[in-house]
Design a protein around this motif. Sequence first.
Motif, mmCIF file in Angstrom:
data_model
loop_
_atom_site.group_PDB
_atom_site.id
_atom_site.type_symbol
_atom_site.label_atom_id
_atom_site.label_comp_id
_atom_site.label_asym_id
_atom_site.label_seq_id
_atom_site.Cartn_x
_atom_site.Cartn_y
_atom_site.Cartn_z
ATOM 1 N N PHE A 1 -0.473 -1.057 -5.624
ATOM 2 C CA PHE A 1 1.215 -1.134 -5.943
ATOM 3 C C PHE A 1 1.627 -1.517 -4.355
ATOM 4 C CE2 PHE A 1 -0.059 2.727 -3.732
ATOM 5 C CZ PHE A 1 1.619 3.176 -3.264
ATOM 6 N N ASP A 2 2.670 -1.809 -4.667
ATOM 7 C CA ASP A 2 4.131 -2.451 -3.523
ATOM 8 C C ASP A 2 5.246 -1.608 -3.780
ATOM 9 O OD1 ASP A 2 2.907 -4.287 -2.389
ATOM 10 O OD2 ASP A 2 2.517 -4.613 -3.993
ATOM 11 N N ALA A 3 5.719 -0.688 -3.384
ATOM 12 C CA ALA A 3 7.081 -0.167 -2.849
ATOM 13 C C ALA A 3 8.436 -0.689 -2.422
ATOM 14 C CB ALA A 3 7.157 1.722 -2.430
ATOM 15 N N ASP A 4 9.680 -0.997 -2.963
ATOM 16 C CA ASP A 4 10.684 -1.757 -2.078
ATOM 17 C C ASP A 4 11.320 -1.080 -3.163
ATOM 18 O OD1 ASP A 4 12.514 -3.268 -1.952
ATOM 19 O OD2 ASP A 4 12.390 -4.570 -3.453
ATOM 20 N N PHE A 5 12.022 -0.209 -0.927
ATOM 21 C CA PHE A 5 13.258 0.354 -1.331
ATOM 22 C C PHE A 5 14.446 -0.120 -1.041
ATOM 23 C CE2 PHE A 5 9.019 2.332 1.221
ATOM 24 C CZ PHE A 5 8.814 3.782 0.762
ATOM 25 N N GLY A 6 14.484 -1.420 -1.805
ATOM 26 C CA GLY A 6 15.665 -1.552 -1.655
ATOM 27 C C GLY A 6 16.417 -2.235 -0.466
ATOM 28 N N GLY B 1 15.623 -4.102 1.818
ATOM 29 C CA GLY B 1 14.761 -5.017 2.055
ATOM 30 C C GLY B 1 12.768 -4.449 3.390
ATOM 31 N N PHE B 2 13.387 -2.798 3.267
ATOM 32 C CA PHE B 2 11.568 -2.168 3.945
ATOM 33 C C PHE B 2 11.330 -1.906 2.646
ATOM 34 C CE2 PHE B 2 14.836 -0.710 7.351
ATOM 35 C CZ PHE B 2 13.875 -0.873 7.906
ATOM 36 N N TYR B 3 9.667 -2.712 3.035
ATOM 37 C CA TYR B 3 8.801 -2.077 1.571
ATOM 38 C C TYR B 3 7.332 -1.694 2.323
ATOM 39 C CZ TYR B 3 6.509 -5.777 3.728
ATOM 40 O OH TYR B 3 5.906 -6.640 4.461
ATOM 41 N N LEU B 4 7.004 -0.961 1.497
ATOM 42 C CA LEU B 4 5.332 0.026 1.925
ATOM 43 C C LEU B 4 4.068 -0.150 0.628
ATOM 44 C CD1 LEU B 4 6.452 3.432 2.282
ATOM 45 C CD2 LEU B 4 5.265 1.533 4.172
ATOM 46 N N GLY B 5 2.689 -0.818 0.964
ATOM 47 C CA GLY B 5 1.904 -0.992 -0.034
ATOM 48 C C GLY B 5 0.201 -0.675 0.468
ATOM 49 N N ASN B 6 0.027 -0.863 -0.957
ATOM 50 C CA ASN B 6 -1.372 -0.153 -0.703
ATOM 51 C C ASN B 6 -2.338 -1.372 -1.795
ATOM 52 O OD1 ASN B 6 -3.616 1.456 -2.874
ATOM 53 N ND2 ASN B 6 -4.390 1.716 -0.623
ATOM 54 N N TRP B 7 -3.327 -1.633 -1.241
ATOM 55 C CA TRP B 7 -4.344 -2.186 -2.007
ATOM 56 C C TRP B 7 -5.840 -2.731 -1.997
ATOM 57 C CZ3 TRP B 7 -8.292 -6.605 -1.196
ATOM 58 C CH2 TRP B 7 -8.505 -7.508 -2.262
ATOM 59 N N ASN B 8 -6.752 -2.529 -3.403
ATOM 60 C CA ASN B 8 -8.102 -1.900 -2.492
ATOM 61 C C ASN B 8 -8.931 -3.203 -3.775
ATOM 62 O OD1 ASN B 8 -7.056 1.057 -1.567
ATOM 63 N ND2 ASN B 8 -5.910 0.090 -3.392
ATOM 64 N N ALA C 1 -22.564 -2.043 0.621
ATOM 65 C CA ALA C 1 -21.348 -1.911 -0.349
ATOM 66 C C ALA C 1 -20.845 -0.983 0.276
ATOM 67 C CB ALA C 1 -21.507 -1.816 -1.859
ATOM 68 N N GLY C 2 -18.805 -1.269 -0.003
ATOM 69 C CA GLY C 2 -18.200 -0.202 -0.602
ATOM 70 C C GLY C 2 -16.507 -0.176 -1.259
ATOM 71 N N LEU C 3 -15.912 0.275 -0.363
ATOM 72 C CA LEU C 3 -14.494 -0.413 -0.876
ATOM 73 C C LEU C 3 -13.831 -0.595 0.464
ATOM 74 C CD1 LEU C 3 -12.341 0.024 -2.971
ATOM 75 C CD2 LEU C 3 -11.698 2.150 -1.827
ATOM 76 N N GLU C 4 -13.239 -1.654 0.516
ATOM 77 C CA GLU C 4 -11.907 -1.890 1.399
ATOM 78 C C GLU C 4 -10.532 -1.300 1.247
ATOM 79 O OE1 GLU C 4 -9.315 -5.887 2.359
ATOM 80 O OE2 GLU C 4 -11.103 -6.184 2.441
ATOM 81 N N THR C 5 -9.718 -0.556 1.240
ATOM 82 C CA THR C 5 -8.304 -0.321 1.613
ATOM 83 C C THR C 5 -6.759 -1.027 2.238
ATOM 84 O OG1 THR C 5 -8.952 1.569 0.358
ATOM 85 C CG2 THR C 5 -7.242 2.374 1.362
ATOM 86 N N ASP C 6 -6.279 -1.432 2.052
ATOM 87 C CA ASP C 6 -5.377 -2.203 3.069
ATOM 88 C C ASP C 6 -3.642 -1.335 2.531
ATOM 89 O OD1 ASP C 6 -7.252 -3.763 3.239
ATOM 90 O OD2 ASP C 6 -6.135 -5.539 1.804
#
Length: 258
Positions: free
Chosen positions: A55-60, A62-69, A86-91
Amino acid sequence: MRKTAIAKAVVLAAAFGAMSSAMAVEVAANANLTTDYKFRGVSQTNRGMAFQGGFDADFGNGFYLGNWNSNVNFAGTGANVSSGSAGLETDLYGGYASSYNGINYDIGGLYYYYNKVEYGSTKLNTFEVYGKLAYQNAYAKVSYAASQNYFGFSSAAGNGTPDLRGSIYYDLGYSYPVTDKFSLSAHYGHTAYDKDISNVASGVGTTKSYDDYSVSGAYTVGKYTFSLAYVDTNGKAEDLFGKYLTKGTLIATVGAKF
């Protein structure tokens, strides 16, 4: 006590709602199913399929936060390419993006975390800071390794240190919108290690850098995108990772945004 706790909860909820409204936070989710997850030209799933999302969060402002797996499966080296971990990559990432005189810019940081993944004695977890400039359909991006660990690599024999802080990835790309639904893209990447890395796959010599590139087409229908990409690397990557993980591959992906 209970009335006080309820009152506090109501106040906090109201304050959070007001803050969210004031900041106009927009959250968007995404999900992908792909025939192979290649990162900088190298398969991260032992040439297997991957399910990805975040997901991506846009604070309106210019700042943003996100997560990707994504699921990952790092193959063994040399001839033992069928075994792996084998496992999981979390960004986790965040930054600031804006524009000036028609030029878009983006600065931020990205932390790669690998859960239940073992590959050698060094840690795979990596933190990079990045800067990106984009003009119309072209972009240039530089990612700089700010952490000592760099995706589990160690320098060549003689130095023998896992400290690869300062390694850099250069990323150039161009996208051409053929229609409002169909686009073509091209990408070139260059990985420059801070120190020479032993060629584990070939067993001869060292590698200081390698190139990767791709060409792709994408078709979007509503919230869904269907894409086909050809991803390849140069011979230096083959010496380092082996041909099995780096040879040219046609990758099909279906993605959705919510």
